[in-house]
Design an enzyme around this catalytic site. Sequence first.
Site, short mmCIF file in Angstrom:
data_model
loop_
_atom_site.label_atom_id
_atom_site.label_comp_id
_atom_site.label_asym_id
_atom_site.label_seq_id
_atom_site.Cartn_x
_atom_site.Cartn_y
_atom_site.Cartn_z
CE LYS A 60 -3.77 -2.43 2.45
NZ LYS A 60 -4.56 -2.72 3.54
CD GLN A 104 -3.13 -4.81 6.56
OE1 GLN A 104 -3.34 -3.87 6.03
NE2 GLN A 104 -3.41 -6.07 6.36
CG ASP A 127 -9.92 -0.52 4.40
OD1 ASP A 127 -9.72 -0.61 3.21
OD2 ASP A 127 -9.11 -0.85 5.39
#
Length: 251
Positions: A60, A104, A127
Amino acid sequence: MASPSDRKATIIDGKAIAQTIRSEIADEVRHLSQKYGKVPGLAVVIVGNRKDSLSYVGMKRKACAEVGIRSFDMNLPEEVLESELISKVHELNANPDVHGILVQLPLPKHINEEKVLGEISLEKDVDGFHPLNIGKLAMKGREPLFQPCTPKGCLELLSRSGVSVKGKNAVVVGRSNIVGLPVSLLLLKADATVTIVHSRTPDPERLVREADIVIAAAGQAMMAVGSNLVLRLLMLEPMPSMTQLSDRDTG
């Protein structure tokens, strides 16, 4: 007329499409920088030292660097308190240079993932995991601020490959909160007729065989192969491994 068994699967080159998208994003970031003197800022929070999580986070951050997005790195120790992690999330919420926040997953067992994700500002939940974003995704006539990235990538791959979803019989293999469920909702919004195949589904092979579109979201390559139009989706980033999905998300 060819029988279903004579039909060949359509292979989508996800890597090539991803490179095109990244080039487009890089152009957009340059435009923002030149016009406003600002670039998007993405904060990625990782707790602990899991090799798979570190690998995903590294990808990322590399992707951000390639397109000119500013990356804010927050690496926290495995033993960090839930309250301390939430405090760090609040700091990122208040930082005007941070426009998106990713936490994460998975988090250590002593931390409530749902609680932490719920603390991310709705406007920075890139997200798409905030309950309000997921809720709007599930509602007809509503649109979330952000969609989960892998499901959105699936629909983008279909669109850029010239595959019309409208009116198609789509089967999603897997029902995780991260991929299976949201990609099913996106397919519904695109006017597909959607069936979700999971670990308790009877005769899943028949459902896959009868599908026009199959999206495998079970974390295992070649788990299901249909005889009609099967789309082997090579995601913009690797699928989460089964170890990254909590027990309540798998199946």
